[in-house]
Design a protein around this motif. Structure first.
Motif: not given
Length: 186
Positions: A158-169
């Motif tokens: 199904g649908f998944v919302d994606v959000e960066t909570r802390e910037t990925l290194a």
């Protein structure tokens, strides 16, 4: 080349370029319609017809729309690839792509926005990316900072919302994140 027109309120002159058809190494053709101006902006349309290269068959159209071009670096800095009826197949496996992928490059960031639908055969798995924005910027010579926001759809999940909570290194060579938090919600 003859001058065919001028852009209103601009000194940009475009010339008519001939449409060419190239033969692919295995079989088939790719038709190239280059409608770019001397400043690098414009559109290039690639139309694949049973084009086989290295055992992979390609059909469909890719329209490359270049909105900004850096003549010094000799590269586009704002461009969109629009896929229409695009398919790549090898044996029983294939991927179909429709939609667009826009990339904007600045001195400090590389931002890609995906609005596309892909189907994988024979599995029948479908992915849809809706305004999925991936932004990268250099942290060190070996690491980039990555943020991801938007939505994707997987036919099994199904649908998944994606959000960066802390910037990925993310390590450039490994492609793996060593820090950061990504939130997925459905």
């Amino acid at each position: 080349s003859p001058v065919v027109g001028r852009v209103p309120h601009s000194k940009t002159v475009s010339s008519l370029k001939p449409v060419t058809t190239e033969t692919c190494s295995g079989s088939g053709t790719v038709r190239i319609d280059d409608q770019t101006a001397a400043n690098g902006t414009g559109t290039v349309i690639l139309t694949y017809a049973a084009c086989v290269e290295n055992g992979v068959r390609t059909d469909g159209e890719v329209r490359l729309e270049v909105a900004a071009y850096d003549l010094v670096q000799d590269q586009p800095t704002d461009f969109t690839a629009v896929f229409a009826g695009y398919t790549q197949s090898a044996g029983q496996f294939a991927i179909d792509i429709d939609g667009s992928v826009r990339t904007v490059i600045t001195a400090t960031t590389f931002t890609t926005t995906y609005d596309a639908l892909s189907r994988y055969r024979p599995e029948g798995v479908q992915h849809r990316l809706q305004n999925l924005v991936v932004q990268e910027r250099a942290l060190t010579g070996n690491t980039v900072a990555v943020t991801i926001t938007g939505r994707f759809f997987h036919s099994a999940h199904g649908f998944v919302d994606v959000e960066t909570r802390e910037t990925l290194a993310v390590g450039i060579s490994s492609g793996l994140a060593s820090a950061g938090i990504l939130r997925l919600r459905n």
